[in-house]
Design an enzyme around this catalytic site. Structure first.
Site, mmCIF file in Angstrom:
data_model
loop_
_atom_site.group_PDB
_atom_site.id
_atom_site.type_symbol
_atom_site.label_atom_id
_atom_site.label_comp_id
_atom_site.label_asym_id
_atom_site.label_seq_id
_atom_site.Cartn_x
_atom_site.Cartn_y
_atom_site.Cartn_z
ATOM 1 N N ARG A 154 -5.151 -3.344 -36.293
ATOM 2 C CA ARG A 154 -5.471 -3.056 -37.694
ATOM 3 C C ARG A 154 -5.622 -4.367 -38.449
ATOM 4 O O ARG A 154 -4.654 -5.133 -38.558
ATOM 5 C CB ARG A 154 -4.360 -2.231 -38.358
ATOM 6 C CG ARG A 154 -4.422 -0.779 -37.998
ATOM 7 C CD ARG A 154 -3.346 0.060 -38.640
ATOM 8 N NE ARG A 154 -3.428 1.366 -38.028
ATOM 9 C CZ ARG A 154 -4.107 2.398 -38.539
ATOM 10 N NH1 ARG A 154 -4.696 2.297 -39.712
ATOM 11 N NH2 ARG A 154 -4.160 3.541 -37.889
ATOM 12 N N LYS B 56 1.208 -8.684 -12.905
ATOM 13 C CA LYS B 56 2.418 -9.119 -13.583
ATOM 14 C C LYS B 56 3.627 -8.411 -12.978
ATOM 15 O O LYS B 56 3.434 -7.367 -12.368
ATOM 16 C CB LYS B 56 2.297 -8.899 -15.080
ATOM 17 C CG LYS B 56 2.390 -7.441 -15.517
ATOM 18 C CD LYS B 56 2.332 -7.390 -17.008
ATOM 19 C CE LYS B 56 2.424 -6.030 -17.555
ATOM 20 N NZ LYS B 56 3.557 -5.182 -17.365
ATOM 21 N N ARG C 131 1.032 8.260 -28.289
ATOM 22 C CA ARG C 131 0.436 7.217 -27.458
ATOM 23 C C ARG C 131 -0.669 6.579 -28.279
ATOM 24 O O ARG C 131 -1.571 7.270 -28.772
ATOM 25 C CB ARG C 131 -0.165 7.842 -26.187
ATOM 26 C CG ARG C 131 -0.947 6.857 -25.348
ATOM 27 C CD ARG C 131 -1.334 7.454 -24.004
ATOM 28 N NE ARG C 131 -1.955 6.453 -23.165
ATOM 29 C CZ ARG C 131 -3.244 6.444 -22.857
ATOM 30 N NH1 ARG C 131 -4.056 7.378 -23.300
ATOM 31 N NH2 ARG C 131 -3.732 5.486 -22.094
ATOM 32 N N GLU D 113 4.060 4.209 -26.893
ATOM 33 C CA GLU D 113 4.066 5.142 -25.765
ATOM 34 C C GLU D 113 5.025 6.281 -26.094
ATOM 35 O O GLU D 113 6.116 6.033 -26.615
ATOM 36 C CB GLU D 113 4.550 4.426 -24.501
ATOM 37 C CG GLU D 113 3.552 4.504 -23.378
ATOM 38 C CD GLU D 113 3.944 3.643 -22.180
ATOM 39 O OE1 GLU D 113 3.062 3.322 -21.411
ATOM 40 O OE2 GLU D 113 5.136 3.315 -22.005
ATOM 41 N N ALA E 98 0.807 -1.226 0.000
ATOM 42 C CA ALA E 98 0.000 0.000 0.000
ATOM 43 C C ALA E 98 0.840 1.277 0.000
ATOM 44 O O ALA E 98 0.309 2.361 -0.199
ATOM 45 C CB ALA E 98 -0.921 0.000 1.216
ATOM 46 N N HIS F 92 -0.067 -8.112 -22.743
ATOM 47 C CA HIS F 92 -1.178 -7.315 -23.280
ATOM 48 C C HIS F 92 -1.453 -7.632 -24.759
ATOM 49 O O HIS F 92 -2.596 -7.863 -25.155
ATOM 50 C CB HIS F 92 -0.892 -5.817 -23.158
ATOM 51 C CG HIS F 92 -0.553 -5.368 -21.767
ATOM 52 N ND1 HIS F 92 -1.075 -5.954 -20.647
ATOM 53 C CD2 HIS F 92 0.261 -4.367 -21.315
ATOM 54 C CE1 HIS F 92 -0.593 -5.339 -19.571
ATOM 55 N NE2 HIS F 92 0.220 -4.387 -19.945
HETATM 56 N N1 NDP Z 1 -12.878 7.821 -35.308
HETATM 57 C C1 NDP Z 1 -11.795 8.509 -35.471
HETATM 58 O O1 NDP Z 1 -11.374 9.262 -34.624
HETATM 59 C C2 NDP Z 1 -11.077 8.340 -36.715
HETATM 60 C C3 NDP Z 1 -9.885 8.973 -36.828
HETATM 61 N N2 NDP Z 1 -9.157 8.833 -37.933
HETATM 62 C C4 NDP Z 1 -7.888 9.516 -37.913
HETATM 63 O O2 NDP Z 1 -7.423 9.679 -39.207
HETATM 64 C C5 NDP Z 1 -6.014 9.598 -39.229
HETATM 65 C C6 NDP Z 1 -5.564 8.621 -40.282
HETATM 66 O O3 NDP Z 1 -6.214 7.380 -40.130
HETATM 67 P P1 NDP Z 1 -5.415 6.021 -40.036
HETATM 68 O O4 NDP Z 1 -6.277 4.894 -39.889
HETATM 69 O O5 NDP Z 1 -4.425 6.142 -38.984
HETATM 70 O O6 NDP Z 1 -4.847 5.875 -41.487
HETATM 71 P P2 NDP Z 1 -3.436 5.977 -42.219
HETATM 72 O O7 NDP Z 1 -3.496 4.877 -43.157
HETATM 73 O O8 NDP Z 1 -3.209 7.327 -42.734
HETATM 74 O O9 NDP Z 1 -2.306 5.736 -41.143
HETATM 75 C C7 NDP Z 1 -2.183 4.567 -40.539
HETATM 76 C C8 NDP Z 1 -0.914 4.512 -39.752
HETATM 77 O O10 NDP Z 1 0.106 4.119 -40.623
HETATM 78 C C9 NDP Z 1 1.326 4.345 -40.002
HETATM 79 N N3 NDP Z 1 2.304 4.864 -40.935
HETATM 80 C C10 NDP Z 1 2.686 6.133 -41.162
HETATM 81 N N4 NDP Z 1 3.689 6.163 -42.062
HETATM 82 C C11 NDP Z 1 3.937 4.904 -42.418
HETATM 83 C C12 NDP Z 1 4.842 4.289 -43.307
HETATM 84 N N5 NDP Z 1 5.702 5.005 -44.020
HETATM 85 N N6 NDP Z 1 4.808 2.958 -43.441
HETATM 86 C C13 NDP Z 1 3.953 2.214 -42.745
HETATM 87 N N7 NDP Z 1 3.074 2.743 -41.861
HETATM 88 C C14 NDP Z 1 3.067 4.061 -41.717
HETATM 89 C C15 NDP Z 1 1.064 5.288 -38.863
HETATM 90 O O11 NDP Z 1 1.071 4.540 -37.677
HETATM 91 P P3 NDP Z 1 2.365 3.972 -36.993
HETATM 92 O O12 NDP Z 1 3.319 5.061 -36.775
HETATM 93 O O13 NDP Z 1 1.783 3.464 -35.731
HETATM 94 O O14 NDP Z 1 2.920 2.900 -37.857
HETATM 95 C C16 NDP Z 1 -0.354 5.752 -39.152
HETATM 96 O O15 NDP Z 1 -1.014 6.112 -37.982
HETATM 97 C C17 NDP Z 1 -5.576 9.155 -37.853
HETATM 98 O O16 NDP Z 1 -5.133 10.279 -37.154
HETATM 99 C C18 NDP Z 1 -6.851 8.650 -37.240
HETATM 100 O O17 NDP Z 1 -6.860 8.830 -35.857
HETATM 101 C C19 NDP Z 1 -9.563 8.072 -38.977
HETATM 102 C C20 NDP Z 1 -10.773 7.441 -38.922
HETATM 103 C C21 NDP Z 1 -11.639 7.523 -37.776
HETATM 104 O O1 LIG Z 2 1.648 -2.927 -18.177
HETATM 105 C C1 LIG Z 2 2.124 -1.899 -18.603
HETATM 106 O O2 LIG Z 2 1.314 -1.010 -19.206
HETATM 107 C C2 LIG Z 2 1.654 0.364 -19.252
HETATM 108 C C3 LIG Z 2 0.723 1.028 -20.256
HETATM 109 O O3 LIG Z 2 -0.589 0.941 -19.807
HETATM 110 P P1 LIG Z 2 -1.696 1.911 -20.393
HETATM 111 O O4 LIG Z 2 -2.951 1.430 -19.801
HETATM 112 O O5 LIG Z 2 -1.317 3.297 -19.976
HETATM 113 O O6 LIG Z 2 -1.648 1.761 -21.871
HETATM 114 C C4 LIG Z 2 3.110 0.559 -19.605
HETATM 115 O O7 LIG Z 2 3.460 1.928 -19.479
HETATM 116 C C5 LIG Z 2 3.995 -0.260 -18.668
HETATM 117 O O8 LIG Z 2 5.337 -0.157 -19.065
HETATM 118 C C6 LIG Z 2 3.564 -1.703 -18.680
HETATM 119 O O9 LIG Z 2 4.235 -2.412 -17.660
#
Ligand code: NDP
Ligand SMILES: O=C1O[C@H](COP(=O)(O)O)[C@@H](O)[C@H](O)[C@H]1O
Length: 494
Positions: free
Chosen positions: A349, A150, A344, A218, A18, A242
């Protein structure tokens, strides 16, 4: 005595550890919210236990800044602390637990009284604590449930040792192994999305799906607290638990019923089809300082004074997993997790295959179903449409279910709130069963050993970037296509 789940009886929630970080940042706030919202049995007392000599007022003071108290809740907040006590004691001496037992017994009026022990303690004292609970603090008039955090071991051998230790003390139905991702709204929604919708179920297979990416990102590094992390690393910290839990919910077959054991049977079954991860299916990374960054961003993992200068602990990992069954053979499941990245985000997908027999000159992009776990729960399906208006052209668009706009009136509860309440109600659906854990370690232990024994050096990536540049090539190798052409029209919710 395990079948006394009844909110009319007195309950005591005992928080061991605690005085610690988890207690003040997560557990005290969580039990306050449950208490505030009248979700706990009316007659619930809370006892904090740790080695630190302090009063309950000091515990309250330390957790204050993590607990929200809205206007009008002040009286209730006082009542909450009146229901709390704190006792200082060692973790290894039975006599101290006998004192703890006496303290708990004071509250236990009537024929039935239940006890829930939450172990927010380091793994080093885990065995002592559980033995002493068993020997000195077991409920005589009700159930005893034990919540454990964990790490559940470091590898298959240590995890099995821990499991055997626990099996010697408690029955499986008394043990609640927390994986807090199982308490997240969108992780719990996987089961409904998949099995309550006819549209998804028939296409959820190798005939239609090209690849599945499950990510955790993160935006901060270890920030001076790398001591614990360095011993575990990114694979053990997030991926083995996770992300693998999410994978099992995405990939499992339909359970016979919603009974927790039916669901966990299916999760175990799909895990059993996964081969241990091969060296060619993993990429590990470690962040380095960003020369253009400010403050923490300028620092790399090895700049953390609590981390050994020659550490090869991964702070990033991308792994390809293969499920050798009729539904999934040949479909890569890509798990990706990292610290000190650009944002974050936790999401799944699901990328569908290209449309066969193309009549649109290669303009049709893949459908992608995105399940955004956090931040801002959402589920959206990226699809092709005709561009509205006179032109007959293709446009990328989406069916969008954003929780903050669709469910304005509903607050999504925190994962810990849900899970701790589940322990009071006695439902183990969202807790990890022993055999799931065993499978998880079977999949990950060999690669962890190889990386460590061969001292594989993680590839560097810049603090605040998307991760190692090599990761995108790996995604492409796993048939995950990023077109870069999709445009979201609305601003993303906060
Ligand atoms: N309900 C909602 O709020 C919605 C929001 N959106 C928003 O629209 C935006 C775009 O949509 P999203 O689905 O992310 O589509 P995108 O296809 O544009 O992006 C998908 C993800 O691809 C990754 N990416 C970027 N560059 C590269 C690369 N060179 N090669 C491979 N992966 C790459 C990034 O994630 P990573 O860095 O993790 O690889 C990115 O977030 C986002 O900001 C999303 O939040 C879209 C639909 C609904
Ligand atoms: O278990 C863990 O999770 C956290 C992230 O948790 P979130 O709910 O904030 O997404 C992570 O920061 C930590 O390193 C890990 O032990």
């Amino acid at each position: 005595m395990e079948n006394k789940t009844d909110f009319r009886f007195p309950h005591t929630f005992i928080l061991l550890g605690a005085s610690g970080d988890l207690a003040k940042k997560k557990i005290y706030p969580t039990i306050w919210y449950l208490y505030r919202d009248n979700l706990l049995p009316e007659n619930t007392k809370f006892v904090g236990y740790a080695r630190t000599k302090q009063t309950i007022s000091e515990v309250r003071e330390k957790s204050k800044k993590y607990m929200k108290v809205r206007a009008g809740e002040e009286r209730k907040f006082e009542q909450f602390w009146e229901a709390n006590e704190y006792l200082a004691g060692s973790y290894d001496k039975r006599i101290d637990y006998e004192m703890l037992n006496q303290q708990i017994s004071k509250f236990e009026k009537g024929p039935v009284a239940n006890r829930i022990f939450y172990l927010a303690v380091p793994p080093t004292v885990f065995e002592d604590v559980t033995v002493n609970i068993r020997n000195a603090c077991i409920a005589i008039k009700g159930y005893t449930r034990v919540i454990i955090e964990k790490p559940f071991g470091r590898d298959d051998v240590s995890s099995e040792k821990l499991s055997n230790h626990l099996i010697g003390l408690f029955k499986e139905e008394q043990i609640y192994r927390i994986d807090h991702y199982l308490g997240k709204e969108m992780v719990q929604n996987l089961l409904t999305t998949r099995f309550a919708n006819q549209i998804f179920n028939p296409s959820w297979n190798r005939e239609n799906i090209a690849s599945i990416l499950i990510s955790f990102k993160e935006p901060f590094g270890t920030e001076g607290r790398g001591g614990y992390f360095d011993d575990f690393g990114m694979i053990r910290d997030v991926m083995q638990n996770h992300l693998l839990q999410i994978l099992s919910l995405v990939a499992m077959e339909k359970p016979v019923t919603l009974n927790p054991n039916d669901i966990r049977d299916e999760k175990v079954k799909v895990l059993r089809h996964i081969q241990p991860i091969a060296m060619e299916d993993i990429l590990v990374g470690q962040y380095v300082g960003n020369p253009d960054g400010q403050g923490e961003d300028a620092l790399g993992y090895l700049d953390d004074p609590t981390v050994p200068k020659d550490s090869i602990t991964p702070t990033y990992a991308l792994a390809g997993l293969w499920i050798n069954n009729a539904r999934w053979q040949g479909v890569p499941f890509i798990l990706r997790s990292g610290k000190a990245l650009n944002e974050r985000k936790a999401e799944v997908r699901i990328q569908f295959k290209d449309v066969p027999g193309d009549i649109f000159d290669g303009k049709a992009k893949r459908n992608e179903l995105v399940i955004r776990v956090q931040p801002g729960e959402a589920l959206y399906l990226k699809m092709m449409g005709k561009s509205p208006g006179m032109k007959f052209d293709l446009v990328e668009t989406e069916l969008d279910l954003t929780y903050s706009t669709r469910y304005r009136e509903t607050d999504v509860p925190d994962a810990y709130e849900r899970l701790i309440l589940d322990v009071f109600t006695g439902t183990q659906m969202h807790f990890v069963r022993n055999d799931e854990l065993k499978e998880a370690w079977r999949i990950f232990t060999p690669i962890l050993k190889q990386l460590e024994e061969q001292r594989v050096k993680p590839v560097p990536y810049v603090h605040g970037s998307r991760g190692p540049p090599e990761a995108d090539a790996m995604l492409a190798k796993y048939n995950f296509k990023y077109s870069g052409s999709y445009k979201w029209q609305k601003p993303s919710p906060p």
